[in-house]
Design a protein around this motif. Structure first.
Motif, mmCIF file in Angstrom:
data_model
loop_
_atom_site.group_PDB
_atom_site.id
_atom_site.type_symbol
_atom_site.label_atom_id
_atom_site.label_comp_id
_atom_site.label_asym_id
_atom_site.label_seq_id
_atom_site.Cartn_x
_atom_site.Cartn_y
_atom_site.Cartn_z
ATOM 1 N N ALA A 257 0.833 -1.213 0.000
ATOM 2 C CA ALA A 257 0.000 0.000 0.000
ATOM 3 C C ALA A 257 0.860 1.251 0.000
ATOM 4 O O ALA A 257 1.967 1.275 0.555
ATOM 5 C CB ALA A 257 -0.937 0.004 1.216
ATOM 6 N N LEU A 258 0.321 2.293 -0.641
ATOM 7 C CA LEU A 258 0.861 3.651 -0.550
ATOM 8 C C LEU A 258 -0.143 4.483 0.235
ATOM 9 O O LEU A 258 -1.346 4.464 -0.071
ATOM 10 C CB LEU A 258 1.071 4.266 -1.939
ATOM 11 N N ASP B 15 -1.872 8.067 1.974
ATOM 12 C CA ASP B 15 -2.304 9.358 1.449
ATOM 13 C C ASP B 15 -1.104 10.286 1.294
ATOM 14 O O ASP B 15 -0.257 10.373 2.197
ATOM 15 C CB ASP B 15 -3.332 9.990 2.390
ATOM 16 N N HIS B 16 -1.016 10.966 0.137
ATOM 17 C CA HIS B 16 0.062 11.907 -0.165
ATOM 18 C C HIS B 16 1.456 11.250 -0.098
ATOM 19 O O HIS B 16 2.458 11.930 0.116
ATOM 20 C CB HIS B 16 0.041 13.112 0.809
ATOM 21 N N ALA B 17 1.532 9.948 -0.318
ATOM 22 C CA ALA B 17 2.786 9.228 -0.097
ATOM 23 C C ALA B 17 3.953 9.781 -0.915
ATOM 24 O O ALA B 17 5.073 9.879 -0.408
ATOM 25 C CB ALA B 17 2.593 7.739 -0.401
ATOM 26 N N LEU B 18 3.729 10.132 -2.172
ATOM 27 C CA LEU B 18 4.803 10.640 -3.025
ATOM 28 C C LEU B 18 4.612 12.107 -3.397
ATOM 29 O O LEU B 18 5.369 12.639 -4.200
ATOM 30 C CB LEU B 18 4.915 9.803 -4.300
ATOM 31 N N SER C 37 3.350 -6.157 -6.042
ATOM 32 C CA SER C 37 2.514 -6.589 -4.916
ATOM 33 C C SER C 37 1.570 -5.498 -4.422
ATOM 34 O O SER C 37 0.752 -5.742 -3.525
ATOM 35 C CB SER C 37 3.411 -7.024 -3.759
ATOM 36 N N LEU C 38 1.650 -4.302 -4.999
ATOM 37 C CA LEU C 38 0.857 -3.177 -4.510
ATOM 38 C C LEU C 38 -0.630 -3.433 -4.720
ATOM 39 O O LEU C 38 -1.064 -3.834 -5.807
ATOM 40 C CB LEU C 38 1.277 -1.900 -5.251
ATOM 41 N N GLU C 39 -1.428 -3.178 -3.672
ATOM 42 C CA GLU C 39 -2.867 -3.410 -3.730
ATOM 43 C C GLU C 39 -3.689 -2.145 -3.539
ATOM 44 O O GLU C 39 -4.811 -2.062 -4.025
ATOM 45 C CB GLU C 39 -3.277 -4.432 -2.663
ATOM 46 N N GLN C 40 -3.162 -1.147 -2.813
ATOM 47 C CA GLN C 40 -3.919 0.066 -2.543
ATOM 48 C C GLN C 40 -3.040 1.294 -2.725
ATOM 49 O O GLN C 40 -1.861 1.278 -2.358
ATOM 50 C CB GLN C 40 -4.468 0.057 -1.113
ATOM 51 N N VAL C 41 -3.641 2.336 -3.274
ATOM 52 C CA VAL C 41 -2.974 3.630 -3.440
ATOM 53 C C VAL C 41 -3.865 4.673 -2.785
ATOM 54 O O VAL C 41 -5.053 4.795 -3.128
ATOM 55 C CB VAL C 41 -2.742 3.964 -4.928
ATOM 56 N N SER D 179 -2.461 -5.358 -10.019
ATOM 57 C CA SER D 179 -2.936 -5.866 -8.726
ATOM 58 C C SER D 179 -3.611 -4.795 -7.866
ATOM 59 O O SER D 179 -4.256 -5.127 -6.872
ATOM 60 C CB SER D 179 -1.759 -6.458 -7.943
ATOM 61 N N VAL D 180 -3.464 -3.517 -8.217
ATOM 62 C CA VAL D 180 -4.048 -2.451 -7.396
ATOM 63 C C VAL D 180 -5.567 -2.487 -7.525
ATOM 64 O O VAL D 180 -6.120 -2.359 -8.618
ATOM 65 C CB VAL D 180 -3.515 -1.069 -7.805
ATOM 66 N N ASN D 181 -6.261 -2.667 -6.414
ATOM 67 C CA ASN D 181 -7.722 -2.723 -6.446
ATOM 68 C C ASN D 181 -8.382 -1.455 -5.908
ATOM 69 O O ASN D 181 -9.605 -1.357 -5.887
ATOM 70 C CB ASN D 181 -8.235 -3.946 -5.674
ATOM 71 N N ARG D 182 -7.568 -0.488 -5.459
ATOM 72 C CA ARG D 182 -8.135 0.782 -5.004
ATOM 73 C C ARG D 182 -7.171 1.915 -5.291
ATOM 74 O O ARG D 182 -6.015 1.878 -4.883
ATOM 75 C CB ARG D 182 -8.433 0.774 -3.504
ATOM 76 N N TRP D 183 -7.657 2.901 -6.029
ATOM 77 C CA TRP D 183 -6.928 4.157 -6.241
ATOM 78 C C TRP D 183 -7.721 5.246 -5.526
ATOM 79 O O TRP D 183 -8.902 5.453 -5.810
ATOM 80 C CB TRP D 183 -6.801 4.463 -7.729
ATOM 81 N N GLY D 184 -7.067 5.930 -4.609
ATOM 82 C CA GLY D 184 -7.730 6.959 -3.837
ATOM 83 C C GLY D 184 -8.083 8.178 -4.660
ATOM 84 O O GLY D 184 -7.595 8.380 -5.785
#
Length: 325
Positions: free
Chosen positions: A46-47, A49-52, A90-94, A113-118
């Motif tokens: 997971a990443l 909120d505002h991670a990058l 392996s990332l699943e959430q952003v 694999s990402v199932n959620r983009w914020g």
């Protein structure tokens, strides 16, 4: 701060979860960087909120330095210069606004694999137009997200089993509200041929037949000829689910824009693709000398050899050969 080795340099703030690692903050000093797949044997899933997001404030968590070797003393840790990024498979959430204001980011490499983009995850990523995705069958939802968020031209390469499955161009479009003063309201207008391409998804599934069905309507309206040429080429080059009739339409377009297509492939520097183009379009006697002249101008000996070979094979009694660069 703990230091671990990696293929790119990052300063991370992370949190260990039951399912893996959440990256709360990540900043790099490189213009092309890959986030680590694992940390201490745990997958990065997971990443936050505002991670990058450049300028995002600090958050509580474990600080980690990922290093791929000695760092220059003048290294600038600022994601504002990040142009090419690889996300973990392996990332699943952003999280929300995870890449907010990464204004130089142009290329994103990731899995499906990402199932959620914020919300606002790629807001203000105005240069982002190139995607390379490793697919396992779930790429439709991910691609629909990017195509819906980014109205500009997109260049998408889809890979399966480590090989390119197909490559798609999504032409740009613009949605504009224009003031209609006499009627005291705003008119909503769509400009550009790309709206249909950006929305050719059904149930979050990429429908290549619907994608190809947009070809003739696009040509019937105002469109970017260079974009159309590249769209036709990549569909023929990687013809996933391409029918014979549509392939013929793409082939006819490339034949009528043969010199532009040769110029494009010369810019890529791949003589094997040029050979494939010539086999697809069967260029006429007038086009081949012009294409040879382009190769000479660019001092591309490999491409010139391919073009001269084609000229000799198809028109052996043609113009006198000139092998000089």
């Amino acid at each position: 701060m703990e230091t671990v080795s990696g293929i790119s340099s990052w300063k991370l703030t992370i949190r260990r979860e039951a399912a893996g690692i959440t990256v709360l903050r990540a900043v790099t000093c490189e213009s092309a960087a890959a986030l680590p797949e694992t940390l201490w044997g745990l997958p990065v899933t997971a990443l936050g909120d505002h991670a990058l997001a450049p300028g995002a404030g600090p958050v509580p968590g474990q600080e980690v330095l990922v290093s791929c070797g000695p760092l220059p003393p003048d290294a600038q840790w600022d994601n504002r210069n990040l142009r090419d990024m690889t996300l973990p498979a392996s990332l699943e959430q952003v999280g929300d606004y995870a890449l907010f204001n990464c204004t130089e980011l142009k290329t994103l490499r990731l899995g499906d694999s990402v199932n959620r983009w914020g919300g606002g995850a790629i807001m203000n990523c105005r240069r982002l137009d190139t995607f390379q995705m490793d697919c396992t069958g779930r790429e439709g939802g991910l691609l629909a997200y990017f195509a819906g968020e980014l109205p500009g031209e997109l260049d998408v390469t889809l890979r399966r089993g480590g090989e390119i499955w197909t490559r798609l161009i999504f032409p740009e479009y613009a949605e504009v509200y224009e003031e209609n003063c006499p009627a005291h309201h705003f008119d909503y207008n769509i400009y550009g041929a790309g709206y249909g391409y950006h929305h050719c998804f059904y149930g979050k599934r990429l429908d290549l037949k619907s994608y190809d069905a947009l070809w003739e309507p696009m040509l019937a309206m105002e469109h970017d000829g260079d974009c159309a040429m590249r769209l036709a080429w990549w569909r023929l080059r990687y013809p996933a689910e391409l029918t014979g009739r549509t392939a013929a339409d793409y082939r006819d377009y490339l034949r009528s824009h043969a010199l532009e297509a040769v110029r494009f492939l010369l810019s890529l520097g791949d003589a094997s693709d040029l050979r494939l183009l010539l086999r697809e379009i069967m260029p006429d006697r007038e086009m081949l000398p012009a294409a040879c002249a382009l190769a000479r101008e660019q001092r591309n000996a490999a491409a010139l050899a391919v073009l001269l070979e084609e000229q000799h094979r198809r028109f052996p009694a043609g113009a006198a050969r000139d092998f000089t660069l």
